[in-house]
Design an enzyme around this catalytic site. Sequence first.
Site, short mmCIF file in Angstrom:
data_model
loop_
_atom_site.label_atom_id
_atom_site.label_comp_id
_atom_site.label_asym_id
_atom_site.label_seq_id
_atom_site.Cartn_x
_atom_site.Cartn_y
_atom_site.Cartn_z
N ARG A 173 19.37 -32.84 47.67
CA ARG A 173 20.51 -32.30 48.41
C ARG A 173 21.34 -33.42 49.04
NH1 ARG A 173 18.07 -27.97 51.17
NH2 ARG A 173 19.02 -26.15 50.22
N VAL B 28 28.54 -24.65 48.06
CA VAL B 28 27.50 -24.85 47.05
C VAL B 28 26.20 -25.35 47.67
CG1 VAL B 28 26.96 -26.12 44.92
CG2 VAL B 28 29.27 -25.29 45.33
N GLU B 29 25.06 -25.04 47.00
CA GLU B 29 23.72 -25.43 47.43
C GLU B 29 23.41 -24.93 48.84
OE1 GLU B 29 22.56 -29.50 46.96
OE2 GLU B 29 22.89 -29.48 44.80
N GLY B 30 23.79 -23.72 49.12
CA GLY B 30 23.55 -23.13 50.43
C GLY B 30 24.76 -23.32 51.32
#
Length: 745
Positions: free
Chosen positions: A292, A414-416
Amino acid sequence: MLPQISDTERMALEAGTVWVDGEFFNGSPDFRRMMNEPYSALSAEEQAFIDGPVTELCQMVDAYNIGKTRQIPPEIMQFMKDKGFFGMLIPKKYGGLELSTSAISTIMAMTTNLSAVVSTFIVIPNSLGAAELIKHYGTQEQKDHYLPKLARGEYIPCFGLTEPTAGSDAASIKAEGEVFKDADGGVKIRLNFAKRYITLAPVANLISLACQIRDPQNLLGKGEAPGITVALLHKGMPGLSNGDHHQPIGDAFYNGPIYGKDVVVPVENIIGGPEYAGQGWRMLMEQLAGGRAVSLPAGAIGGMKSVAATTGAYSMVRQQFGIPIGRMEGVEDKVARIAALTYMCEASRVYACSAIDAGEQPPVISAVLKAYTTEIARQCAIDGMDVFSGAGVMQGPNNILGTGYTTAPVGVTVEGANIMTRTLIIFGQGATRCHPYAQNVVNAAEQDDAQAFRKNLLAWFGQFALTIGRTFVRSLTRGWSAGSPVSGPTAKHFRKLGWAAARYAMLTNLAMFFIGGKLKARGKLTGRYADALAWQYFALSALRRYEAEGRKAEDLPVVNYAVSIALSEVQKAFEGIYSNFDAPVLGLYMRTVGAMLVRLNTLSRGPSDRDTTKVAMAIQAPGAQYDRIIKYTYAPADGSPGVGRLLAAWRLGYEAQPVINKIVNAQKAKKLERGTPDAMGDAAQAAGIINADEAHLVNRAYAARIEAIQVDVFSPEEFFGVKGLTAAPGFEDNEAAMPRLAASA
């Protein structure tokens, strides 16, 4: 007091490692150790790849036309395949480049800002997905088959995770796979699913699909519900449908849904083979723990560096009221903030990626980087647009910031989503995982281990008492008692950070003891705890960079400015925690006396106005400092549309400045009439103030400046896309009365 922890939450909590974040939760950071953490430079091989193929790729990309057509020219795709862009993380023995995390992040930062359409073909294959998961968990057969083809770009991958009812709560996915035996006795999985928001889905021919596996006959030996599993699907499988597009905001990269109706795959298609059925969530959490921190922060920080590279230049090229707008304090304030935040965020990226290359997988710091760099990048884009003003909002080949400004929400989502990352993940995971005793207490309680529980709880009480005393002393001394690992002008920042860390650890303990399990629902409060942690990390990163780069004197104002911003954000978070600490008895004291004391004895009130000019000049003047701040940004200075012509005009203006100063002095001495100095080359030559060569230089600089501030103009036919149209419907009679500027492109 303890929150209930589900199996999926436990996997997330246990994934990865504790890095420098643990020092802040401990309350007494070992800054000497933190300053000795790696802050790595790229290898010679990696630098050569960036100077060669990466730069060449940037030169090939016509971002405006790609954005209009939403298609990548075949020669660019072939170039990326030939040069290894699809296999940067794949080991060399499988045909990949095997670059470091730092190098991959740097390349993503360079290319994402250039064109999202192109960069997604670099980001997706080299982040969480088929290559990374197969590299770490795949069977040898899977590695031998897939990794070479992924490295060559024969497989274009995508990762199917998000669903209409499973976004930030990815663990709740509904995609279902039922294990069964076919007529030949082979064990297979029948998949049914509906995925959305999947980048590269419309063009992918290899899909890593996350699904919930059911095994009614226990054919895999893992029970009837093994859990989340990742399986590999190939384009063209019966029942599999991909090819439709979503239309992302801004730079509309390839993104779309994936559907599956009774898609049958052998259990050998599970990444890692049948024994990894039910291990998908653990695999994802382990890879996201460090991952991340890579792709989205790289894109955000690449965008920030581009804003810095161009906004500083534009503020000096664009003139109003006879002076560059960058010399007006309102504009100067925006430029300085962009410069300082860019310096600090780039430091945070390199610091974290260096840690990952050294073997760390810090999930909390990774979440901080993802959430906060994308937010800061969005604000920098807004500030840059404010400086560019009209030139920022008029679209065309010469628009520099518009695409990045409109695309910024993609990184935030994106990605949470950042809201969830800030209010749930960072402090929720950090308070348990990074605290020196909390996770041990939770584990002991769940295992009914009274001895371990007693030992760790007593140690926690001791640490709590120490943080209270430490906070009191450091508040009285305003951080001087915290000490510093360095001497000189930055020592005060370490002392302030030591003071902040002591208070942060104390407040964390108070929340865990007096609010306890209810913290999971107190997102407003935990979001402030996340803010305090994040900005402490950013301040530390700026100081680490300053040390790593040899304490360059010209960078000190930028460092001071950046750390002042960070500490003021920590102060703001602390004030918010005290004012909203809703716990019996203690809460009343916190909201009244405590809140008053923390406001009176502040960590920082932010940068002062007198420091702004030096910081703004860091990106307003060409030179080594400017190059350092925007390093690894593709910024052509060859007069090409947009950035190229702006930077060419900016550099030419600085070359001509000594001559322009002669004209200004002549005007002050009344030897030359009044007027814009850089427009008076011929008049100054005629008056004998400058020679012919100098006049030519001034005239070139003036012409370049005027060209650089022009915006694109389109004919009605070009604008409406209708051949033969000579004017907008309803305005035919007015066309002759509306003059057009000369088109710049």
